[in-house]
Design a protein around this motif. Structure first.
Motif, PDB file in Angstrom:
ATOM      1  N   SER A 427       0.825  -1.212   0.000  1.00 30.10           N
ATOM      2  CA  SER A 427       0.000   0.000   0.000  1.00 30.10           C
ATOM      3  C   SER A 427       0.858   1.260   0.000  1.00 30.10           C
ATOM      4  CB  SER A 427      -0.932   0.002   1.215  1.00 30.10           C
ATOM      5  OG  SER A 427      -1.867  -1.040   1.122  1.00 30.10           O
ATOM      6  N   ILE A 428       1.917   1.259   0.820  1.00 22.87           N
ATOM      7  CA  ILE A 428       2.814   2.418   0.875  1.00 22.87           C
ATOM      8  C   ILE A 428       3.550   2.581  -0.456  1.00 22.87           C
ATOM      9  CG2 ILE A 428       4.843   3.402   2.016  1.00 22.87           C
ATOM     10  CD1 ILE A 428       3.980   1.920   4.555  1.00 22.87           C
ATOM     11  N   ALA A 429       4.056   1.462  -0.991  1.00 23.14           N
ATOM     12  CA  ALA A 429       4.794   1.516  -2.260  1.00 23.14           C
ATOM     13  C   ALA A 429       3.884   1.924  -3.413  1.00 23.14           C
ATOM     14  CB  ALA A 429       5.433   0.156  -2.536  1.00 23.14           C
ATOM     15  N   ASP A 430       2.618   1.516  -3.372  1.00 22.09           N
ATOM     16  CA  ASP A 430       1.676   1.894  -4.433  1.00 22.09           C
ATOM     17  C   ASP A 430       1.505   3.409  -4.494  1.00 22.09           C
ATOM     18  OD1 ASP A 430       1.353  -0.720  -5.074  1.00 22.09           O
ATOM     19  OD2 ASP A 430      -0.709  -0.907  -4.336  1.00 22.09           O
ATOM     20  N   ALA A 431       1.268   4.013  -3.329  1.00 21.35           N
ATOM     21  CA  ALA A 431       1.070   5.471  -3.284  1.00 21.35           C
ATOM     22  C   ALA A 431       2.320   6.196  -3.762  1.00 21.35           C
ATOM     23  CB  ALA A 431       0.712   5.894  -1.865  1.00 21.35           C
ATOM     24  N   ALA A 432       3.486   5.731  -3.301  1.00 23.95           N
ATOM     25  CA  ALA A 432       4.740   6.355  -3.726  1.00 23.95           C
ATOM     26  C   ALA A 432       4.964   6.151  -5.221  1.00 23.95           C
ATOM     27  CB  ALA A 432       5.905   5.763  -2.934  1.00 23.95           C
ATOM     28  N   GLY A 433       4.619   4.959  -5.718  1.00 19.79           N
ATOM     29  CA  GLY A 433       4.821   4.661  -7.134  1.00 19.79           C
ATOM     30  C   GLY A 433       3.996   5.535  -8.058  1.00 19.79           C
ATOM     31  N   VAL A 434       2.761   5.797  -7.681  1.00 22.50           N
ATOM     32  CA  VAL A 434       1.890   6.653  -8.497  1.00 22.50           C
ATOM     33  C   VAL A 434       2.495   8.053  -8.619  1.00 22.50           C
ATOM     34  CG1 VAL A 434      -0.337   7.840  -8.523  1.00 22.50           C
ATOM     35  CG2 VAL A 434      -0.238   5.390  -8.037  1.00 22.50           C
ATOM     36  N   ILE A 435       2.913   8.589  -7.479  1.00 22.44           N
ATOM     37  CA  ILE A 435       3.479   9.948  -7.486  1.00 22.44           C
ATOM     38  C   ILE A 435       4.782   9.990  -8.296  1.00 22.44           C
ATOM     39  CG2 ILE A 435       4.470  11.742  -6.009  1.00 22.44           C
ATOM     40  CD1 ILE A 435       2.511  10.782  -3.812  1.00 22.44           C
ATOM     41  N   ILE A 436       5.639   8.989  -8.092  1.00 20.94           N
ATOM     42  CA  ILE A 436       6.917   8.943  -8.830  1.00 20.94           C
ATOM     43  C   ILE A 436       6.665   8.844 -10.333  1.00 20.94           C
ATOM     44  CG2 ILE A 436       8.959   7.514  -9.263  1.00 20.94           C
ATOM     45  CD1 ILE A 436       8.834   6.767  -6.233  1.00 20.94           C
ATOM     46  N   TYR A 437       5.778   7.963 -10.711  1.00 18.39           N
ATOM     47  CA  TYR A 437       5.513   7.715 -12.138  1.00 18.39           C
ATOM     48  C   TYR A 437       5.058   8.978 -12.854  1.00 18.39           C
ATOM     49  CZ  TYR A 437       3.392   5.333 -16.219  1.00 18.39           C
ATOM     50  OH  TYR A 437       3.047   4.922 -17.491  1.00 18.39           O
ATOM     51  N   PHE A 438       4.023   9.590 -12.319  1.00 14.30           N
ATOM     52  CA  PHE A 438       3.469  10.733 -13.039  1.00 14.30           C
ATOM     53  C   PHE A 438       4.325  11.988 -12.885  1.00 14.30           C
ATOM     54  CE2 PHE A 438      -0.467   8.133 -12.565  1.00 14.30           C
ATOM     55  CZ  PHE A 438      -0.644   7.889 -13.923  1.00 14.30           C
ATOM     56  N   THR A 439       5.111  12.066 -11.827  1.00 12.93           N
ATOM     57  CA  THR A 439       6.047  13.184 -11.701  1.00 12.93           C
ATOM     58  C   THR A 439       7.130  13.087 -12.772  1.00 12.93           C
ATOM     59  OG1 THR A 439       5.684  13.351  -9.322  1.00 12.93           O
ATOM     60  CG2 THR A 439       7.715  14.318 -10.182  1.00 12.93           C
ATOM     61  N   ILE A 440       7.671  11.887 -12.975  1.00 11.56           N
ATOM     62  CA  ILE A 440       8.661  11.679 -14.023  1.00 11.56           C
ATOM     63  C   ILE A 440       8.057  11.926 -15.396  1.00 11.56           C
ATOM     64  CG2 ILE A 440      10.091   9.926 -15.156  1.00 11.56           C
ATOM     65  CD1 ILE A 440      10.651   8.724 -12.405  1.00 11.56           C
ATOM     66  N   ALA A 441       6.834  11.416 -15.592  1.00  5.13           N
ATOM     67  CA  ALA A 441       6.159  11.630 -16.896  1.00  5.13           C
ATOM     68  C   ALA A 441       5.961  13.105 -17.181  1.00  5.13           C
ATOM     69  CB  ALA A 441       4.833  10.890 -16.902  1.00  5.13           C
ATOM     70  N   THR A 442       5.536  13.859 -16.193  1.00  4.38           N
ATOM     71  CA  THR A 442       5.294  15.299 -16.369  1.00  4.38           C
ATOM     72  C   THR A 442       6.585  16.028 -16.693  1.00  4.38           C
ATOM     73  OG1 THR A 442       3.437  15.179 -14.802  1.00  4.38           O
ATOM     74  CG2 THR A 442       4.364  17.352 -15.238  1.00  4.38           C
ATOM     75  N   ALA A 443       7.694  15.562 -16.092  1.00  6.45           N
ATOM     76  CA  ALA A 443       8.975  16.221 -16.320  1.00  6.45           C
ATOM     77  C   ALA A 443       9.576  15.899 -17.690  1.00  6.45           C
ATOM     78  CB  ALA A 443       9.959  15.829 -15.220  1.00  6.45           C
ATOM     79  N   ILE A 444       9.326  14.720 -18.203  1.00 10.04           N
ATOM     80  CA  ILE A 444       9.995  14.268 -19.432  1.00 10.04           C
ATOM     81  C   ILE A 444       9.158  14.503 -20.693  1.00 10.04           C
ATOM     82  CG2 ILE A 444      10.815  12.210 -20.657  1.00 10.04           C
ATOM     83  CD1 ILE A 444      11.856  11.140 -18.038  1.00 10.04           C
ATOM     84  N   LEU A 445       7.876  14.215 -20.623  1.00  6.69           N
ATOM     85  CA  LEU A 445       7.057  14.244 -21.849  1.00  6.69           C
ATOM     86  C   LEU A 445       6.815  15.667 -22.322  1.00  6.69           C
ATOM     87  CD1 LEU A 445       4.452  11.472 -20.939  1.00  6.69           C
ATOM     88  CD2 LEU A 445       6.423  11.276 -22.464  1.00  6.69           C
ATOM     89  N   PRO A 446       6.876  15.881 -23.621  1.00  5.12           N
ATOM     90  CA  PRO A 446       6.702  17.236 -24.157  1.00  5.12           C
ATOM     91  C   PRO A 446       5.297  17.774 -23.920  1.00  5.12           C
ATOM     92  CG  PRO A 446       6.782  15.595 -25.945  1.00  5.12           C
ATOM     93  CD  PRO A 446       7.161  14.892 -24.663  1.00  5.12           C
ATOM     94  N   GLY A 447       5.249  19.086 -23.626  1.00  7.34           N
ATOM     95  CA  GLY A 447       3.963  19.747 -23.449  1.00  7.34           C
ATOM     96  C   GLY A 447       3.397  19.632 -22.048  1.00  7.34           C
ATOM     97  N   LEU A 448       4.119  18.978 -21.103  1.00  7.28           N
ATOM     98  CA  LEU A 448       3.583  18.817 -19.750  1.00  7.28           C
ATOM     99  C   LEU A 448       4.410  19.550 -18.697  1.00  7.28           C
ATOM    100  CD1 LEU A 448       2.702  14.993 -19.795  1.00  7.28           C
ATOM    101  CD2 LEU A 448       1.152  16.946 -20.081  1.00  7.28           C
TER     102      LEU A 448
END
Length: 449
Positions: A427-448
């Motif tokens: 449960s703890i890793a799931d919450a951390a994983g969601v935040i990590i995933y979309f934070t990295i996506a927002t930083a890398i993907l163009p237009g975000l």
């Protein structure tokens, strides 16, 4: 097949009411095996057998029965027969039995016992549950250092019927302070005129009555002991813990830790006989807590709605990534909980273990990133592949560090590290994983960004 054959044979003897044949049946064979055969019989049949066989042997067989079956048999015995059974039982086993009985039943039995037996029961019952004192027995042989070997062997022979073990004898002074240990082998090989103090081992491994029972069990396993002496605050010998009792404790502790790893509380008795209401109560608390814990995962997803709307392909990889972090954390937690339980790792090892876990988890994350990057490239192109691979490395490292560190944190806070269970870590890793995933996506993907 053997058990079934023996059960059928025993039922035939009960039906014939052949007391001599029943006694002969139990004279041969291992008490543990005979008790297993007995456990397959009905309560009425067990009570009938106890009427025929020797009370001492009957008490030994009864002590080998499962706790829940003992309780049912006790309810079917008359007060007189129950008193005889309790009086003949090994000291530690009868204390365990009496502790499981309701107060009114226990109070009805105690007056029927001899004063020495009542005193022994009260003494053994006085130690807190979970301590070395609570699992020890007072059935041991104590010798004086000034005895000759011949005198010591004579005493062993006289006390052997009532002793839990005679392979070790303990040397005490006039105040019963533990001075040494002598084995039966040493006594047999030594000249009969020699003093016990000349052949005893003064360097004795012991437990204190108030120390944790798990620590006492670890000593028995570590030093390969048949029995472990237990002393009180005055250094006086008060009992011993035998190897078979240590095995029982180890089994119970392992079962309890296994239940905790699934966020299930301790279940008295067996799962087979546990009621539905008991199982509900043992499982519901953590399930409800974890439901609310998973709200953080949902909140994280809601916060990154714009990112998800712009790159829907990200959703495909979400379960894969957060499960990988949870799995890595569960692995690390399982290894660390066991290491802490066995004493292989202690609190001061945390920093060393943390550094090594970073290296191991980074290697695992990179390997898993390579494995998943091809899928990312196929499903979303180079940018998605980079996001997925980068996230895989980070979530595996973070999940592993959470799983490794949580047992240490719980131990520091005086909680059982087994509580750092797979569902909690996940449960703890799931919450951390969601935040990590979309934070990295927002930083890398163009237009975000």
């Amino acid at each position: 097949m053997l058990i079934k054959t023996l059960v059928n044979e025993l039922r035939g003897l009960i039906a014939s009411k052949d007391g001599d044949a029943l006694r002969r049946f139990f004279v041969i064979g291992n008490p543990g095996l005979n008790a297993e055969v007995l456990s397959h019989l009905d309560v009425a049949e067990i009570v009938e057998i106890l009427r025929y066989i020797d009370p001492l042997y009957g008490a030994e067989l009864f002590a080998h029965l499962p706790a829940e079956q003992q309780r049912i048999v006790v309810d079917s015995l008359s007060r007189r027969r129950l008193i005889l059974l309790v009086a003949a039982m090994p000291h530690d086993d009868r204390v365990d039995l009496l502790k499981r009985m309701p107060d009114e039943e226990r109070e009805a039995i105690l007056p029927g016992l001899a004063q020495a037996e009542r005193d022994d029961i009260l003494k053994l019952s006085s130690y807190a549950e979970g301590t070395a004192g609570s699992i020890m027995t007072s059935e041991y042989v104590a010798l004086s250092a000034h005895m000759t070997v011949a005198e010591a062997i004579a005493k062993l022979r006289a006390e052997a019927p009532d002793a839990e073990t005679i392979y070790y004898a303990y040397v005490v002074d006039e105040n019963r302070r533990l001075r040494g240990l002598v084995s039966l082998k040493d006594l047999i090989l030594a000249p009969s005129h020699k003093k016990v103090e000349a052949i005893m081992n003064a360097d004795v491994i012991f437990a204190r009555a108030d120390e944790d029972q798990e620590e006492a069990v670890r000593k028995i396993a570590k030093y390969d002991l048949l029995a472990l002496p237990v002393i009180n605050g005055n250094e006086a010998l008060v009992g011993i813990i035998t190897h078979d009792d240590a095995m029982d404790v180890a089994h119970e502790e392992a079962t309890e830790d296994f239940h905790k790893s699934g966020t299930v509380g301790k279940i008295e008795g067996s799962l087979k006989t546990a009621g539905a209401w008991l199982l509900y109560r043992k499982r519901v608390f953590w399930l409800v807590v974890l439901v609310f814990g998973n709200i953080f995962s949902g909140a994280g997803i809601a916060y990154f709605e714009d990112t998800i709307a712009s790159y829907v392909a990200l959703v495909f990889f979400l379960p894969l990534l957060i499960d990988s972090g949870g799995n890595a954390g569960s692995q690390a937690a399982t290894l660390m909980v066991r290491a802490l339980a066995t004493g292989e790792v202690v609190m001061r090892d945390w920093v060393k273990m943390l550094g090594r876990e970073v290296l191991v988890a980074t290697g695992l994350g990179l390997t898993m990133a390579v494995a998943v990057s091809g899928l990312g490239l196929f499903r979303g192109g180079p940018e998605i592949a980079l996001v997925v691979a980068s996230t895989m490395v980070v979530v595996v490292v973070v999940g592993s560090l959470i799983g490794m560190s949580l047992p240490f944190a719980l131990t520091k806070l005086k909680f059982d590290p087994a509580t750092a269970s797979a569902p909690l870590i996940t449960s703890i890793a799931d919450a951390a994983g969601v935040i990590i995933y979309f934070t990295i996506a927002t930083a890398i993907l163009p237009g975000l960004a």
